[in-house]
Design a protein around this motif. Structure first.
Motif, PDB file in Angstrom:
ATOM      1  N   ASP A  69       0.846  -1.194   0.000  1.00  0.00           N
ATOM      2  CA  ASP A  69       0.000   0.000   0.000  1.00  0.00           C
ATOM      3  C   ASP A  69       0.881   1.243   0.000  1.00  0.00           C
ATOM      4  N   VAL A  70       0.322   2.358  -0.467  1.00  0.00           N
ATOM      5  CA  VAL A  70       1.037   3.630  -0.534  1.00  0.00           C
ATOM      6  C   VAL A  70       0.110   4.730  -0.021  1.00  0.00           C
ATOM      7  N   TYR A  71       0.646   5.597   0.863  1.00  0.00           N
ATOM      8  CA  TYR A  71      -0.100   6.731   1.396  1.00  0.00           C
ATOM      9  C   TYR A  71       0.740   7.990   1.278  1.00  0.00           C
ATOM     10  N   ALA A  72       0.070   9.126   0.993  1.00  0.00           N
ATOM     11  CA  ALA A  72       0.736  10.425   0.978  1.00  0.00           C
ATOM     12  C   ALA A  72       0.683  10.992   2.382  1.00  0.00           C
ATOM     13  N   VAL A  73       1.832  11.421   2.910  1.00  0.00           N
ATOM     14  CA  VAL A  73       1.902  11.996   4.249  1.00  0.00           C
ATOM     15  C   VAL A  73       1.946  13.515   4.146  1.00  0.00           C
ATOM     16  N   LEU A  78       5.945  10.184   1.070  1.00  0.00           N
ATOM     17  CA  LEU A  78       5.042   9.046   0.939  1.00  0.00           C
ATOM     18  C   LEU A  78       5.444   7.964   1.932  1.00  0.00           C
ATOM     19  N   VAL A  79       4.444   7.239   2.432  1.00  0.00           N
ATOM     20  CA  VAL A  79       4.704   6.078   3.266  1.00  0.00           C
ATOM     21  C   VAL A  79       4.320   4.855   2.448  1.00  0.00           C
ATOM     22  N   LEU A  80       5.264   3.953   2.275  1.00  0.00           N
ATOM     23  CA  LEU A  80       5.021   2.709   1.558  1.00  0.00           C
ATOM     24  C   LEU A  80       4.937   1.583   2.576  1.00  0.00           C
ATOM     25  N   ILE A  81       3.886   0.775   2.488  1.00  0.00           N
ATOM     26  CA  ILE A  81       3.742  -0.386   3.352  1.00  0.00           C
ATOM     27  C   ILE A  81       4.338  -1.566   2.587  1.00  0.00           C
ATOM     28  N   VAL A  82       5.420  -2.133   3.130  1.00  0.00           N
ATOM     29  CA  VAL A  82       6.212  -3.152   2.446  1.00  0.00           C
ATOM     30  C   VAL A  82       6.052  -4.491   3.163  1.00  0.00           C
ATOM     31  N   SER A 118       7.847 -15.831   8.272  1.00  0.00           N
ATOM     32  CA  SER A 118       6.524 -15.244   8.101  1.00  0.00           C
ATOM     33  C   SER A 118       6.657 -13.777   7.705  1.00  0.00           C
ATOM     34  N   MET A 119       5.699 -13.292   6.933  1.00  0.00           N
ATOM     35  CA  MET A 119       5.741 -11.927   6.414  1.00  0.00           C
ATOM     36  C   MET A 119       5.034 -10.972   7.370  1.00  0.00           C
ATOM     37  N   THR A 120       5.538  -9.756   7.405  1.00  0.00           N
ATOM     38  CA  THR A 120       4.929  -8.698   8.190  1.00  0.00           C
ATOM     39  C   THR A 120       4.945  -7.411   7.380  1.00  0.00           C
ATOM     40  N   ALA A 121       4.045  -6.485   7.713  1.00  0.00           N
ATOM     41  CA  ALA A 121       3.974  -5.197   7.024  1.00  0.00           C
ATOM     42  C   ALA A 121       4.849  -4.196   7.767  1.00  0.00           C
ATOM     43  N   GLU A 122       5.690  -3.499   7.017  1.00  0.00           N
ATOM     44  CA  GLU A 122       6.594  -2.515   7.609  1.00  0.00           C
ATOM     45  C   GLU A 122       6.497  -1.214   6.818  1.00  0.00           C
ATOM     46  N   PRO A 123       6.298  -0.076   7.500  1.00  0.00           N
ATOM     47  CA  PRO A 123       6.239   1.204   6.783  1.00  0.00           C
ATOM     48  C   PRO A 123       7.638   1.717   6.455  1.00  0.00           C
ATOM     49  N   VAL A 124       7.758   2.309   5.273  1.00  0.00           N
ATOM     50  CA  VAL A 124       9.016   2.906   4.824  1.00  0.00           C
ATOM     51  C   VAL A 124       8.689   4.286   4.269  1.00  0.00           C
ATOM     52  N   LEU A 125       9.452   5.290   4.687  1.00  0.00           N
ATOM     53  CA  LEU A 125       9.224   6.665   4.243  1.00  0.00           C
ATOM     54  C   LEU A 125      10.125   6.979   3.063  1.00  0.00           C
ATOM     55  N   VAL A 126       9.549   7.640   2.052  1.00  0.00           N
ATOM     56  CA  VAL A 126      10.332   8.103   0.907  1.00  0.00           C
ATOM     57  C   VAL A 126       9.987   9.574   0.677  1.00  0.00           C
ATOM     58  N   THR A 127      11.028  10.370   0.404  1.00  0.00           N
ATOM     59  CA  THR A 127      10.849  11.800   0.183  1.00  0.00           C
ATOM     60  C   THR A 127      11.237  12.129  -1.251  1.00  0.00           C
ATOM     61  N   THR A 128      10.376  12.876  -1.941  1.00  0.00           N
ATOM     62  CA  THR A 128      10.651  13.295  -3.311  1.00  0.00           C
ATOM     63  C   THR A 128      11.167  14.733  -3.303  1.00  0.00           C
ATOM     64  N   LYS A 129      11.768  15.138  -4.415  1.00  0.00           N
ATOM     65  CA  LYS A 129      12.318  16.494  -4.508  1.00  0.00           C
ATOM     66  C   LYS A 129      11.212  17.535  -4.626  1.00  0.00           C
ATOM     67  N   GLY A 150      -6.087  10.677  -0.272  1.00  0.00           N
ATOM     68  CA  GLY A 150      -4.637  10.728  -0.128  1.00  0.00           C
ATOM     69  C   GLY A 150      -3.929   9.404  -0.329  1.00  0.00           C
ATOM     70  N   GLY A 151      -4.670   8.359  -0.662  1.00  0.00           N
ATOM     71  CA  GLY A 151      -4.045   7.060  -0.880  1.00  0.00           C
ATOM     72  C   GLY A 151      -3.766   6.805  -2.345  1.00  0.00           C
ATOM     73  N   TYR A 152      -3.213   5.661  -2.621  1.00  0.00           N
ATOM     74  CA  TYR A 152      -2.886   5.240  -3.979  1.00  0.00           C
ATOM     75  C   TYR A 152      -3.362   3.807  -4.167  1.00  0.00           C
ATOM     76  N   GLU A 153      -3.643   3.459  -5.425  1.00  0.00           N
ATOM     77  CA  GLU A 153      -3.947   2.072  -5.772  1.00  0.00           C
ATOM     78  C   GLU A 153      -3.159   1.687  -7.000  1.00  0.00           C
ATOM     79  N   GLU A 154      -2.945   0.386  -7.145  1.00  0.00           N
ATOM     80  CA  GLU A 154      -2.186  -0.083  -8.303  1.00  0.00           C
ATOM     81  C   GLU A 154      -2.920   0.305  -9.570  1.00  0.00           C
ATOM     82  N   GLY A 155      -2.167   0.837 -10.529  1.00  0.00           N
ATOM     83  CA  GLY A 155      -2.760   1.267 -11.788  1.00  0.00           C
ATOM     84  C   GLY A 155      -3.125   0.102 -12.694  1.00  0.00           C
ATOM     85  N   LEU A 156      -2.362  -0.973 -12.620  1.00  0.00           N
ATOM     86  CA  LEU A 156      -2.622  -2.165 -13.427  1.00  0.00           C
ATOM     87  C   LEU A 156      -2.801  -3.349 -12.498  1.00  0.00           C
TER      88      LEU A 156
END
Length: 161
Positions: A69-73, A78-82, A118-129, A150-156
């Motif tokens: 998942d992807v969210y705009a902060v 952006l916060v990406l759930i990995v 086992s898999m777990t969800a971890e948030p990762v922050l990314v900053t754009t210019k 403010g969220g995102y969904e897969e385009g394809l």
């Protein structure tokens, strides 16, 4: 008698040639040890405690991480759930590597050093210019488009029955 004298000369030449080959071999051996001995250096590398030395060296390289998942902060964050394996991965990173007028390219990687966790969800922050706005995100080559809230969904997506 003349024949026996030439035999001794032949043996003498063979002995001298063998001696010279030996001296040359020894010289190369000594120079290799002094200036570039690689085998002795590799054996003298200390092995950490608790780690068994083995002839096979496992190199852990960064691999692409699955983004759930992807969210705009903020405007440019952006916060990406990995999805990451619990206790089996390290250095989960997200980097905005390319930005254009219509899209932002983001690469998410992690170093997985063991399988079967086992898999777990971890948030990762990314900053754009620049502010993301309505631009499409290309996360590990997969397009994500902005939705309301403010969220995102897969385009394809693949079709499901």
């Amino acid at each position: 008698m003349k024949a026996s004298g030439s035999v001794w000369v032949g043996y003498g030449v063979a002995v001298v040639v063998t001696f010279l080959v030996g001296v040359l071999s020894f010289s190369v051996f000594v120079l290799a040890k002094v200036f570039g001995g690689s085998e002795a250096d590799e054996e003298s590398v200390p092995v950490p405690r608790g780690v068994a030395s083995s002839p096979v060296v496992q190199v852990v390289r960064p691999t692409a991480a699955a983004v759930m998942d992807v969210y705009a902060v903020k405007a440019n964050q952006l916060v990406l759930i990995v999805a990451t394996p619990t206790g089996c991965a390290q250095k989960v990173r997200a980097v905005a590597y390319a930005e254009g007028a219509g899209a932002v390219g983001v690469r998410v990687t992690q170093r997985v050093y063991r399988r079967g966790c086992s898999m777990t969800a971890e948030p990762v922050l990314v900053t754009t210019k620049a502010p993301v706005g309505g631009r499409t995100l290309l996360v590990n080559g997969v397009p994500w488009t902005r939705v309301a809230g403010g969220g995102y969904e897969e385009g394809l997506r693949t079709s499901t029955p």
